[in-house]
Motif scaffolding. Structure first.
Motif, PDB file in Angstrom:
ATOM      1  N   ILE A  12      15.895  87.913  51.049  1.00 51.78           N
ATOM      2  CA  ILE A  12      16.479  89.244  51.199  1.00 51.78           C
ATOM      3  C   ILE A  12      15.362  90.276  51.245  1.00 51.78           C
ATOM      4  CG2 ILE A  12      17.829  91.018  49.998  1.00 51.78           C
ATOM      5  CD1 ILE A  12      19.667  88.730  49.036  1.00 51.78           C
ATOM      6  N   GLU A  13      14.347  90.082  50.412  1.00 49.81           N
ATOM      7  CA  GLU A  13      13.206  90.993  50.378  1.00 49.81           C
ATOM      8  C   GLU A  13      12.192  90.699  51.485  1.00 49.81           C
ATOM      9  OE1 GLU A  13      12.845  93.600  48.399  1.00 49.81           O
ATOM     10  OE2 GLU A  13      14.808  93.200  47.487  1.00 49.81           O
ATOM     11  N   ALA A  14      12.058  89.441  51.862  1.00 51.84           N
ATOM     12  CA  ALA A  14      11.055  89.037  52.861  1.00 51.84           C
ATOM     13  C   ALA A  14      11.728  88.163  53.918  1.00 51.84           C
ATOM     14  CB  ALA A  14       9.907  88.282  52.194  1.00 51.84           C
ATOM     15  N   PRO A  15      12.529  88.758  54.817  1.00 50.04           N
ATOM     16  CA  PRO A  15      13.322  87.964  55.760  1.00 50.04           C
ATOM     17  C   PRO A  15      12.509  87.203  56.797  1.00 50.04           C
ATOM     18  CG  PRO A  15      13.490  90.304  56.271  1.00 50.04           C
ATOM     19  CD  PRO A  15      12.796  90.209  54.951  1.00 50.04           C
ATOM     20  N   ARG A  16      11.210  87.496  56.891  1.00 53.09           N
ATOM     21  CA  ARG A  16      10.376  86.747  57.831  1.00 53.09           C
ATOM     22  C   ARG A  16       9.618  85.602  57.154  1.00 53.09           C
ATOM     23  NH1 ARG A  16       7.639  91.439  61.717  1.00 53.09           N
ATOM     24  NH2 ARG A  16       9.598  92.372  62.426  1.00 53.09           N
ATOM     25  N   GLY A  22      -2.245  81.745  40.772  1.00 50.63           N
ATOM     26  CA  GLY A  22      -1.922  83.161  40.964  1.00 50.63           C
ATOM     27  C   GLY A  22      -1.201  83.395  42.270  1.00 50.63           C
ATOM     28  N   GLY A  23      -1.668  84.377  43.034  1.00 53.81           N
ATOM     29  CA  GLY A  23      -1.041  84.685  44.311  1.00 53.81           C
ATOM     30  C   GLY A  23      -0.242  85.970  44.258  1.00 53.81           C
ATOM     31  N   THR A  24       0.360  86.300  45.382  1.00 53.45           N
ATOM     32  CA  THR A  24       1.179  87.503  45.480  1.00 53.45           C
ATOM     33  C   THR A  24       2.508  87.291  44.758  1.00 53.45           C
ATOM     34  OG1 THR A  24       2.289  86.792  47.503  1.00 53.45           O
ATOM     35  CG2 THR A  24       0.184  87.957  47.752  1.00 53.45           C
ATOM     36  N   ALA A  25       3.262  88.363  44.593  1.00 57.47           N
ATOM     37  CA  ALA A  25       4.577  88.249  43.960  1.00 57.47           C
ATOM     38  C   ALA A  25       5.471  87.305  44.758  1.00 57.47           C
ATOM     39  CB  ALA A  25       5.219  89.627  43.843  1.00 57.47           C
ATOM     40  N   ARG A  26       5.395  87.401  46.083  1.00 52.40           N
ATOM     41  CA  ARG A  26       6.201  86.506  46.919  1.00 52.40           C
ATOM     42  C   ARG A  26       5.805  85.050  46.681  1.00 52.40           C
ATOM     43  NH1 ARG A  26       5.426  83.850  51.708  1.00 52.40           N
ATOM     44  NH2 ARG A  26       3.305  84.691  51.807  1.00 52.40           N
ATOM     45  N   GLU A  27       4.518  84.784  46.631  1.00 53.63           N
ATOM     46  CA  GLU A  27       4.055  83.414  46.435  1.00 53.63           C
ATOM     47  C   GLU A  27       4.417  82.896  45.052  1.00 53.63           C
ATOM     48  OE1 GLU A  27       0.155  83.439  49.383  1.00 53.63           O
ATOM     49  OE2 GLU A  27       0.022  84.376  47.399  1.00 53.63           O
ATOM     50  N   ARG A  28       4.347  83.750  44.052  1.00 50.81           N
ATOM     51  CA  ARG A  28       4.723  83.313  42.702  1.00 50.81           C
ATOM     52  C   ARG A  28       6.217  83.008  42.627  1.00 50.81           C
ATOM     53  NH1 ARG A  28       1.261  87.598  41.373  1.00 50.81           N
ATOM     54  NH2 ARG A  28       3.003  88.928  40.716  1.00 50.81           N
ATOM     55  N   THR A  29       7.006  83.722  43.424  1.00 54.60           N
ATOM     56  CA  THR A  29       8.436  83.416  43.492  1.00 54.60           C
ATOM     57  C   THR A  29       8.666  82.045  44.107  1.00 54.60           C
ATOM     58  OG1 THR A  29       8.972  85.769  43.657  1.00 54.60           O
ATOM     59  CG2 THR A  29      10.668  84.214  44.345  1.00 54.60           C
ATOM     60  N   ALA A  69      10.516  79.951  53.227  1.00 54.81           N
ATOM     61  CA  ALA A  69      11.587  80.200  52.267  1.00 54.81           C
ATOM     62  C   ALA A  69      12.951  79.990  52.912  1.00 54.81           C
ATOM     63  CB  ALA A  69      11.479  81.618  51.713  1.00 54.81           C
ATOM     64  N   LEU A  70      13.106  80.424  54.149  1.00 53.28           N
ATOM     65  CA  LEU A  70      14.374  80.243  54.848  1.00 53.28           C
ATOM     66  C   LEU A  70      14.671  78.769  55.077  1.00 53.28           C
ATOM     67  CD1 LEU A  70      14.073  83.153  57.426  1.00 53.28           C
ATOM     68  CD2 LEU A  70      15.827  82.955  55.647  1.00 53.28           C
ATOM     69  N   GLN A  71      13.653  78.012  55.490  1.00 52.05           N
ATOM     70  CA  GLN A  71      13.909  76.603  55.787  1.00 52.05           C
ATOM     71  C   GLN A  71      14.133  75.790  54.517  1.00 52.05           C
ATOM     72  OE1 GLN A  71      11.154  74.769  58.509  1.00 52.05           O
ATOM     73  NE2 GLN A  71      12.501  73.013  58.830  1.00 52.05           N
ATOM     74  N   ALA A  72      13.343  76.031  53.490  1.00 47.46           N
ATOM     75  CA  ALA A  72      13.555  75.313  52.231  1.00 47.46           C
ATOM     76  C   ALA A  72      14.923  75.660  51.649  1.00 47.46           C
ATOM     77  CB  ALA A  72      12.452  75.651  51.239  1.00 47.46           C
ATOM     78  N   GLY A  73      15.295  76.936  51.702  1.00 49.73           N
ATOM     79  CA  GLY A  73      16.603  77.342  51.209  1.00 49.73           C
ATOM     80  C   GLY A  73      17.731  76.715  52.007  1.00 49.73           C
ATOM     81  N   GLY A  80      18.984  79.823  44.757  1.00 44.24           N
ATOM     82  CA  GLY A  80      19.246  81.218  44.449  1.00 44.24           C
ATOM     83  C   GLY A  80      17.991  82.072  44.455  1.00 44.24           C
ATOM     84  N   ILE A  81      16.905  81.519  43.933  1.00 46.70           N
ATOM     85  CA  ILE A  81      15.638  82.252  43.943  1.00 46.70           C
ATOM     86  C   ILE A  81      15.167  82.492  45.368  1.00 46.70           C
ATOM     87  CG2 ILE A  81      13.176  82.023  43.386  1.00 46.70           C
ATOM     88  CD1 ILE A  81      14.126  80.605  40.776  1.00 46.70           C
ATOM     89  N   LEU A  82      15.277  81.475  46.200  1.00 46.80           N
ATOM     90  CA  LEU A  82      14.862  81.629  47.601  1.00 46.80           C
ATOM     91  C   LEU A  82      15.786  82.576  48.357  1.00 46.80           C
ATOM     92  CD1 LEU A  82      13.816  77.957  48.419  1.00 46.80           C
ATOM     93  CD2 LEU A  82      12.314  79.935  48.132  1.00 46.80           C
ATOM     94  N   GLU A  83      17.040  82.616  47.973  1.00 48.71           N
ATOM     95  CA  GLU A  83      17.965  83.580  48.579  1.00 48.71           C
ATOM     96  C   GLU A  83      17.478  85.001  48.337  1.00 48.71           C
ATOM     97  OE1 GLU A  83      22.524  85.278  48.020  1.00 48.71           O
ATOM     98  OE2 GLU A  83      21.904  83.459  46.963  1.00 48.71           O
ATOM     99  N   ASP A  84      17.155  85.297  47.084  1.00 53.59           N
ATOM    100  CA  ASP A  84      16.685  86.644  46.761  1.00 53.59           C
ATOM    101  C   ASP A  84      15.351  86.948  47.441  1.00 53.59           C
ATOM    102  OD1 ASP A  84      18.917  87.060  45.227  1.00 53.59           O
ATOM    103  OD2 ASP A  84      17.923  86.668  43.315  1.00 53.59           O
ATOM    104  N   LEU A  85      14.496  85.928  47.524  1.00 59.06           N
ATOM    105  CA  LEU A  85      13.191  86.136  48.147  1.00 59.06           C
ATOM    106  C   LEU A  85      13.351  86.541  49.611  1.00 59.06           C
ATOM    107  CD1 LEU A  85      10.099  83.801  47.737  1.00 59.06           C
ATOM    108  CD2 LEU A  85      10.632  84.895  49.897  1.00 59.06           C
TER     109      LEU A  85
END
Length: 442
Positions: free
Chosen positions: A116-120, A84-91, A124-128, A109-114
């Motif tokens: 944009i919504e969660a820039p901190r 489970g987890g939060t929407a961010r974690e499921r992404t 996600a930034l490093q994996a992307g 691409g998925i991490l790019e969108d993530l």
């Protein structure tokens, strides 16, 4: 009570102990030091239901470009999927699933969108960012971080890593002044940030500032080399500066020491070992028996043809060691890879297979075929990943093949092109001198 990471993002399934190990792993990854695998395993042991700990481990292995590691990433995806987890974690879990199946572009691409919504979201930034590197997406190396940085400030943990990644993105897009300034600032904040250190080295390589590069790398090697899993690549950058200056003894000393002295079987380290020996080979340097152990280490890894960029470097070792059997097996594996699913089929078809064939042709003395294979892929070589500095080996091989094929006009044109791009490079100047006396070329 909801447990949050150091930047305030909720982390489902974490315990206090698990969160502490997780933050340790994040810091280690941001600096490329220590043992993030050990730290994240400790986080999972402390909190088996910790979604982002499983995701973090999956990214570590999924970005290793080795088949066995990708299998671990798939296991991590399976473990995280049921938590489970939060929407961010499921992404994140969704992105990891694509990565584990070799769908690099979809994961990025998925991490790019993530972000944009969660820039901190630092992970996600490093994996992307790493996905952008492995897919050769220079613009996203820059823009992924550019979009997020307004949400960051220097007081935040990991800010140095954001600057270091942005520095590398600017460098790959040719904005060398801003790249160097950001990279230097990141190292000031965190001297152990090996990625920021390497971003500045890239700037100096592209600008042919060899002496500056040597001084930069020699100033504080304990900071970027001690317990760093990026150290081989950074030592390789130092070797490149010496190579361009014609300081072959220094290059070989680095190869026999920190680059391949331990005879690493880690693919990313073997890529650097092959890349420096091949450059010496192109220049006619006798490297003795150094190719043989490198080819032996490549043999079990290369037959998976898991990532086209690696295949080309494996072929360099097989050619250098005279292992026609391994070269043939690698080409067979590539043919199978082009029929398989995942983005690597495209990486291999577009760039990796013709490049690997060209390296083999060069080793067999068929320089005209080498030229014929390399010229069409030069402008699309970014499609199979790596940096400008790494892909420069394609141009170097093409120039040398043109000289050896006796194609004086092409050799002169390529030499002039390189001099225009790198006017201060001694190697560029050497090519121009050779082009001025084509009759002497054999």
């Amino acid at each position: 009570m909801t447990i949050r990471d150091s930047l305030g993002l909720p982390i489902s399934g974490a315990t206090d102990a698990g969160a502490a190990f997780y933050q340790k792993a994040v810091h280690e990854l941001q600096c490329f030091v220590g043992d993030p695998v050990g730290s994240i395993d400790a986080a999972i042991a402390a909190a088996p239901g910790f979604v982002m700990a499983h995701v973090f481990k999956g990214y570590l292995f999924g970005l290793a470009t080795e088949r066995e590691a990708t299998a671990v990433a798939a296991d991590c995806f399976a473990a995280a999927s049921g938590l489970g987890g939060t929407a961010r974690e499921r992404t994140h879990v969704e992105a990891l699933g694509h990565l584990a199946q070799g769908r690099w572009h979809a994961a990025g691409g998925i991490l790019e969108d993530l972000t944009i919504e969660a820039p901190r979201d630092a992970l996600a930034l490093q994996a992307g960012h790493q996905i952008d590197f492995f897919t050769g997406n220079a613009r996203m190396l820059r823009d992924r971080l550019a979009r997020a940085l307004p949400a960051w400030d220097e007081a935040m943990p990991g800010y140095h890593a954001m600057l270091g990644m942005q520095a590398f993105g600017f460098e790959e897009m040719g904005d060398y002044g801003r790249a160097e300034a950001l990279g230097r600032r990141a190292v000031e904040i965190e001297p152990r940030d090996g990625w920021a250190q390497h971003a500045v080295a890239h700037v100096m390589e592209m600008q042919s500032r060899q002496r500056d590069g040597i001084a930069w790398m020699r100033a504080n090697p304990d900071a970027w080399a001690k317990e760093s899993f990026l150290q081989v690549h950074n030592w390789w950058h130092l070797a490149l500066f010496h190579y361009d200056l014609g300081e072959i003894a220094e290059v070989l000393a680095l190869y026999d020491g920190p680059i391949f002295g331990t005879r690493s079987s880690v693919v990313l380290n073997m890529v650097d070992a092959s890349a420096i020996l091949w450059r010496l080979h192109l220049g006619g340097v006798d490297v003795g028996g150094r190719w043989t152990p490198l080819a032996e280490n490549w043999a079990p890894k290369a037959m998976s043809a898991n990532y086209a960029f690696n295949d080309a470097h494996a072929m360099m070792a097989f050619v250098g060691a005279g292992r026609a059997d391994l070269a043939g097996a690698l080409l067979d594996a590539q043919r199978a890879a082009m029929e398989a699913g995942g983005d690597n089929a495209g990486f291999t078809r577009d760039v990796g297979h013709p490049l690997t064939l060209a390296i083999k042709a060069f080793g067999e003395g068929d320089f005209a075929q080498t030229v014929g294979l390399l010229r069409p892929i030069r402008s699309i070589a970014h499609r199979f990943g790596g940096s400008h500095a790494q892909r420069d080996v394609i141009d170097l091989t093409l120039i040398e093949a043109a000289f050896r094929a006796g194609n004086a006009a092409l050799a002169a044109a390529l030499a002039a092109e390189r001099l225009a791009a790198r006017p201060d490079s001694p190697l560029s100047q050497l090519f121009m001198k050779r082009a001025a006396r084509p009759a002497e070329v054999t």
